[in-house]
Design a protein around this motif. Structure first.
Motif, PDB file in Angstrom:
ATOM      1  N   PRO A 183       0.806  -1.223   0.000  1.00  0.00           N
ATOM      2  CA  PRO A 183       0.000   0.000   0.000  1.00  0.00           C
ATOM      3  C   PRO A 183       0.845   1.281   0.000  1.00  0.00           C
ATOM      4  O   PRO A 183       0.462   2.279  -0.607  1.00  0.00           O
ATOM      5  CB  PRO A 183      -0.828  -0.129   1.285  1.00  0.00           C
ATOM      6  N   VAL A 184       2.001   1.261   0.654  1.00  0.00           N
ATOM      7  CA  VAL A 184       2.801   2.484   0.764  1.00  0.00           C
ATOM      8  C   VAL A 184       3.403   2.873  -0.589  1.00  0.00           C
ATOM      9  O   VAL A 184       3.206   3.991  -1.069  1.00  0.00           O
ATOM     10  CB  VAL A 184       3.920   2.327   1.823  1.00  0.00           C
ATOM     11  N   LEU A 195       2.630   1.808  -3.496  1.00  0.00           N
ATOM     12  CA  LEU A 195       1.606   1.963  -4.532  1.00  0.00           C
ATOM     13  C   LEU A 195       0.814   3.259  -4.325  1.00  0.00           C
ATOM     14  O   LEU A 195      -0.040   3.607  -5.129  1.00  0.00           O
ATOM     15  CB  LEU A 195       0.633   0.781  -4.504  1.00  0.00           C
ATOM     16  N   GLY A 196       1.067   3.949  -3.223  1.00  0.00           N
ATOM     17  CA  GLY A 196       0.352   5.192  -2.949  1.00  0.00           C
ATOM     18  C   GLY A 196      -1.124   4.961  -2.711  1.00  0.00           C
ATOM     19  O   GLY A 196      -1.951   5.786  -3.079  1.00  0.00           O
ATOM     20  N   LEU A 197      -1.485   3.843  -2.084  1.00  0.00           N
ATOM     21  CA  LEU A 197      -2.903   3.603  -1.800  1.00  0.00           C
ATOM     22  C   LEU A 197      -3.395   4.619  -0.777  1.00  0.00           C
ATOM     23  O   LEU A 197      -2.635   5.074   0.078  1.00  0.00           O
ATOM     24  CB  LEU A 197      -3.124   2.186  -1.270  1.00  0.00           C
ATOM     25  N   PRO A 198      -4.684   4.983  -0.851  1.00  0.00           N
ATOM     26  CA  PRO A 198      -5.227   5.937   0.112  1.00  0.00           C
ATOM     27  C   PRO A 198      -4.971   5.462   1.551  1.00  0.00           C
ATOM     28  O   PRO A 198      -5.185   4.289   1.854  1.00  0.00           O
ATOM     29  CB  PRO A 198      -6.731   5.928  -0.205  1.00  0.00           C
ATOM     30  N   GLY A 199      -4.505   6.355   2.378  1.00  0.00           N
ATOM     31  CA  GLY A 199      -4.315   6.053   3.787  1.00  0.00           C
ATOM     32  C   GLY A 199      -2.928   5.574   4.165  1.00  0.00           C
ATOM     33  O   GLY A 199      -2.551   5.638   5.326  1.00  0.00           O
ATOM     34  N   ALA A 200      -2.156   5.096   3.191  1.00  0.00           N
ATOM     35  CA  ALA A 200      -0.836   4.561   3.530  1.00  0.00           C
ATOM     36  C   ALA A 200       0.127   5.695   3.880  1.00  0.00           C
ATOM     37  O   ALA A 200      -0.011   6.807   3.380  1.00  0.00           O
ATOM     38  CB  ALA A 200      -0.298   3.739   2.376  1.00  0.00           C
ATOM     39  N   LEU A 201       1.095   5.412   4.735  1.00  0.00           N
ATOM     40  CA  LEU A 201       2.042   6.423   5.198  1.00  0.00           C
ATOM     41  C   LEU A 201       3.473   5.917   5.069  1.00  0.00           C
ATOM     42  O   LEU A 201       3.723   4.729   5.235  1.00  0.00           O
ATOM     43  CB  LEU A 201       1.781   6.758   6.678  1.00  0.00           C
ATOM     44  N   PRO A 202       4.406   6.831   4.800  1.00  0.00           N
ATOM     45  CA  PRO A 202       5.812   6.431   4.672  1.00  0.00           C
ATOM     46  C   PRO A 202       6.513   6.358   6.029  1.00  0.00           C
ATOM     47  O   PRO A 202       6.145   7.067   6.961  1.00  0.00           O
ATOM     48  CB  PRO A 202       6.404   7.578   3.851  1.00  0.00           C
ATOM     49  N   VAL A 203       7.515   5.496   6.117  1.00  0.00           N
ATOM     50  CA  VAL A 203       8.415   5.470   7.274  1.00  0.00           C
ATOM     51  C   VAL A 203       9.835   5.406   6.714  1.00  0.00           C
ATOM     52  O   VAL A 203      10.112   4.614   5.819  1.00  0.00           O
ATOM     53  CB  VAL A 203       8.143   4.247   8.174  1.00  0.00           C
TER      54      VAL A 203
END
Lengths: 507, 507
Positions: free
Chosen positions: B55-56, B58-66
């Protein structure tokens, strides 16, 4: 029996589930029955997952029957705001652009709800991408205020506020970027908390404005709100901005309900002019209740709050314009072919989809944010807004040296009627004047009912603000006030709300 | 629709007689971390498309980077190796633009707060002189996905019927290293550009932060070039030639662009500020996107990530892990091995330093190691279009083989000619040197009886020559030795044969 199950508090239900006096399946079914009876008129839900909720309820009942030791709220059903991803359940954010999207992953909040054994009843309505104060900006139609079906249930979380106010669920999740938990709580006579920024993971929460968004609990009592807060909160390695520290002892504070010796600061800039008379009156009475409970009252001044709304409407659209760029029809969600173009390019498909998929308010804020971040304007707009943000944080720091918590009315008015402000964005934005400063500074805030305004008989919200990571103070003050008000009223405020089943039959 | 028509160019010498080139190089390096920059996905090259995604990335809605801590460490080590200052506090920024292979439609990068800045790299040129390249900055960012345009003849977007996107590369950590404008290079500009990229590649390899394979895109170079009239100090308008992905191409692209710019300027024209595509096959550049100053990426600090604030202790600990700089190492090894400048340069240019170092460490003499690695195998590697280390690895020929071969010579089993035959066998995959010598029956004859018989036979057949030797013309023995060796089918030690001839004739 059914009626009593749906009006009971989550704390009470949890105790009876633990004592095996009731089952989660029968409680969940009672909530679903209530939804079948009233949601036709209230429209709290965008999606109801009866099957999934009942399966989860039965699973919890079986584990309890097997003698397993379960978390406090195990078996208590909950409604989830449709801005949090739910694996296998639609997540639309109230937007056409995400119609039909089924996320492949759970948000951290939802993962925690599931780990706590809480059946998920469905996904609640909201203003598109949480942009609004009324749910009138939902692409799927507004939710209605159970107190008066012609009035707004607040926004963006009007689905979550109305779902608990109409007794379809004892608990719901919310998100609060500028007041989207607290203002809906205020206008529906329910309780809602925006925790300290970083207190609850944002992973899986479809971002509106990353530096302002915070998920939090919605409930009908302060203790229920605390119980849900404890489930939702805590460090999450998937969210870099999540705070790696123990969750404040919110449940303990709600149970003790002790304000003796606490200093309550009244924010001079958030009282008087611009506040509806009945709102101000109930606020003043609530403060007197706290004094009677042993608190001391001081007045504080937060001069920079004057600029909060302006700063907020630069920072929020800036971040939103970037956060919403990912909705481009390439990988998920809606895809629209541009009219009259035979062999459209990817860029043309993106443009056509965004044009068709986003509503007016979303477009308005994307345009505002794109402008504010543009080269040559960045310093004047985004840069200045960040400076104001710093000044507002300084106002809070200074005020919290004089007071343990700050208080104000949650919203300037009681629930307004549908259509009142839809064509006047500024009037709509002004509804959040008292809630926005907490988001800009990252401090926690709560709204709880302080009575009905005499002039219109609609609920009034009382806002409590505390320093960052001192969320427990909200619950100490909130619970103390709630206890005093309850004994003054003789029954919970929501018991005097209209009978929706009668309205449902009429509709 | 390939329209790669060459533009007018001025001959190189003519161009440099009138103009001074100003050169700038931007190098993107993919870090060799096991996981991506902001999520836990694998980074293996050549995996099934879209098999290393989440998800991160792929830029799915809601995902966040770390942030990947290893990525930050690599960035700091690169910065230190380039003699940069390391920021004690810096942030990521969003670079906003729409493109189908960019999942979020913004790239998480760094803008005005790079992790490393103000450094330099000394580059050795062919004439033995050194040119100091000033480093502007080295910053962290994420790679984009990869578009594959299908249906057209050229693989470019024009003429394609559709495009496929592989997001495996999306989110792979990149370090962008940007030089300050290089002036005063004159006719050495092409050589300096190539030498800088080669030196940087060696440095990054020594740091073990990347596999720096230009042909696989793990190191990519953009060449910025402008010309200014000889008497001017004001920079001209630059072109940005993208993806110049071999050392030879870097040199050629600089040379080509100097000629192209000079042709435009000398005819009174104005250079267009634009990106250019490099064509490896024809050795020319063609116009790409026009790049005016109006291009606006609307950079702002990434609100989903907390600032990167490496402590002094951390930076110093990383400094302690830096390997010996390649230039210093080469000086040390040259002196230890006793090679002449010319020998050392040949060894460096052939990429043999590491192999010889390993071979010497394993017990070979420096002369022997150089001889065996730069002889027959180098010729064959060149024929195969490869370099010696890669070619040797593909044949499974190792430094241990060289050590063994040399010991067979020094131990007296093989003479030099036989050793060459054995090495051929090793390269042909016949086994270790001993195994090859055994299989081919190669062994110096140690039996003096057989050698004496051969000597006697040769003396008897050449009485005139024998008499000359008896008369004191010792050098005449050479002719006899050759015949003895022939008689022995090469399997004799020439020195032993010589001694025996002298003993027999002179006593």
């Amino acid at each position: 029996m059914t009626n009593e199950l749906i009006t009971a508090s989550a704390a009470d239900l949890a105790a009876r589930l633990a004592a095996r006096e009731i089952s989660s399946a029968e409680l969940t079914q009672a909530c679903l029955d209530r939804t079948a009876a009233v949601d036709g008129v209230v429209h709290s839900y965008l999606h109801v997952d009866a099957e999934g909720a009942l399966a989860a309820a039965r699973a919890i009942d079986e584990r309890r029957a097997a003698g397993e030791s379960l978390p406090t709220l195990a078996g208590v059903p909950i409604a989830v705001k449709d801005v949090m991803t739910t694996k296998g359940l639609p997540t639309t954010c109230g937007s056409k652009i995400l119609e039909g999207w089924i996320p492949p992953y759970d948000s951290t909040v939802v993962t925690r709800l599931k780990a706590a054994g809480m059946p998920i009843l469905g996904k609640t309505n909201l203003d598109e991408f949480a942009m609004g104060s009324s749910t009138e900006h939902s692409a799927y139609g507004p939710s209605r205020n159970p107190w008066d079906l012609d009035r707004i249930p607040g926004g963006s979380g009007g689905g979550s506020s109305s779902v608990i106010a109409s007794f379809q669920a004892p608990l719901a999740t919310g998100t609060d970027t500028g007041g989207s938990i607290r203002q809906p709580a205020a206008v529906t006579g329910t309780v809602g908390t925006k925790p300290t920024y970083g207190g609850v993971s944002r992973y899986g929460l479809v971002a509106l404005a990353s530096s302002l968004d915070q998920a939090g609990p919605c409930a009908r009592t302060v203790l229920d709100t605390a119980l849900l807060h404890e489930v939702m909160a805590g460090h999450d390695p998937m969210d870099s901005t999540s705070i790696d520290a123990p969750v404040p002892a919110v449940v303990e504070a709600a149970r003790r309900a002790d304000v003796s010796g606490m200093k309550i600061g009244i924010i001079r800039e958030l009282t008087g002019d611009g506040f509806q008379a009945g709102v101000q009156q109930r606020f003043d009475e609530a403060v007197q209740h706290l004094v009677d409970a042993g608190a001391e009252v001081v007045e504080v001044s937060c001069p920079s709050f004057t600029y909060a709304l302006a700063a907020y409407y630069l920072i929020l659209p800036s971040e939103a314009s970037s956060n919403l760029a990912k909705f481009d029809a390439m990988r998920y969600g809606m895809r629209v072919a541009p009219q009259g173009i035979d062999d459209p390019s990817a860029e043309q498909v993106m443009a056509a989809t965004r044009d068709a998929g986003f509503g007016d308010e979303v477009k308005r804020r994307i345009i505002l944010g794109t402008y504010a971040l543009s080269s040559g304007y960045y310093d004047a707009y985004y840069g200045s807004a960040q400076k104001v943000r710093r000044l507002i944080a300084d106002d809070f720091t200074r005020s919290f040296e004089a007071a343990d918590v700050l208080v104000s009315p949650t919203a300037p008015t009681t629930a307004f009627a549908f259509g009142d402000k839809i064509d006047d964005p500024m009037a709509m934005y002004l509804n959040d004047i008292a809630t926005i400063p907490a988001n800009l500074a990252g401090v926690p805030g709560m709204s709880l009912p302080s009575g009905l305004a005499p002039e219109d008989g609609l609920p009034v919200g009382f806002q409590i603000l505390a320093p960052a990571m001192q969320d427990q103070r909200l619950y100490a003050v909130g619970a103390a006030l709630e206890a005093r008000l309850l004994s003054a009223w003789g029954a919970p405020l929501l018991h005097s709300a209209p009978d929706l089943t009668a309205a449902g039959k009429g509709a | 629709m390939s329209q790669a028509t060459a533009e007018a160019t001025l001959p190189f010498e003519e161009a440099l007689a009138a103009y001074d080139p100003v050169l700038g190089l931007e190098v993107h390096v993919e870090l060799g971390t096991n996981t991506k920059m902001f999520c836990g996905c694998a980074t293996a090259f050549g995996a099934e498309p879209n098999s290393q995604v989440c998800p991160v990335c792929l830029g799915l809605p809601g995902a966040l980077p770390v942030v990947n801590e290893k990525g930050v460490e690599s960035a700091i080590r690169i910065g230190l190796a380039l003699n940069c200052e390391i920021a004690s506090w810096c942030r990521f920024a969003r670079k906003n633009y729409f493109y189908p292979d960019m999942p979020k439609n913004f790239q998480t990068s760094q803008y005005d707060e790079p992790i490393a800045f103000n450094g330099h790299l000394d580059v050795e040129l062919a004439d033995g002189s050194t040119y100091r390249v000033e480093i502007e900055r080295a910053h962290m960012e994420e790679d984009t996905g990869k578009s594959l345009h299908v249906g057209g003849s050229t693989g470019r977007i024009h003429g394609a019927t559709h495009s496929l996107v592989d997001y495996n590369r999306a989110g792979i950590p990149l370090i962008e290293i940007v030089t300050k404008p290089m002036t005063g290079a004159g006719e050495r500009a092409p050589e300096i550009a190539k030498a800088y990229v080669a030196t940087l590649r060696d440095l990054l390899k020594a740091l073990a932060v990347s596999d720096v394979k230009m042909e696989q895109g793990s190191m990519r170079c953009d060449v910025n070039l402008s010309l200014m009239p000889k008497d001017s100090t004001t920079f001209g308008i630059r072109s940005e030639t993208k993806n110049v992905n071999s050392l030879r191409s870097v040199e050629r692209a600089v040379r080509y662009e100097i000629g192209r710019h000079a042709a435009i300027l000398s005819s009174g024209g104005k250079v267009t500020q634009e990106t250019r595509h490099w064509h490896e096959d024809t050795g020319i550049t063609t116009a790409g996107r026009e790049k005016s100053d109006a291009e606006d990426y609307r950079y702002f600090p990434e609100p989903d990530l907390v600032p990167v604030a490496p402590s002094t202790e951390m930076v110093e600990a990383l400094r302690a892990t830096l390997p010996e700089p390649p230039a210093a190492r080469r000086k040390r090894l040259q002196s230890a091995w006793g090679y002449s400048d010319l020998e050392m340069r040949d060894v460096v240019n052939a990429g043999l330093v590491d192999l010889i170092d390993e071979t010497v460490t394993a017990g070979a003499t420096p002369a022997g190691a150089r001889k065996w690695w730069s002889g027959e195998i180098a010729r064959r590697a060149n024929d195969a279009g490869s370099d010696v280390p890669t070619y040797a690895a593909s044949l499974a020929v190792t430094p241990a083989h060289v050590v063994e071969l040399e010991s067979l010579v020094t131990g007296g089993r093989l003479n030099d000619a036989m050793a060459r035959q054995v090495w051929d066998g090793v390269l042909a995959g016949e086994g270790t040197p001993t195994a090859v010598a055994d299989a081919r029956g190669l062994e110096l004859v140690q039996d003096t009886g057989a050698l004496q018989a051969a000597v006697d036979k040769v003396i008897a057949a050449n009485p005139d020559v024998a008499q000359k030797v008896r008369d004191g013309k010792v050098q005449a023995a050479g002719a006899l030795i050759g015949q003895v060796m022939k008689e022995m089918k090469g399997q004799a030690d020439a020195a032993a044969a010589r001694q025996l001839i002298l003993d027999t004739l002179v006593g």
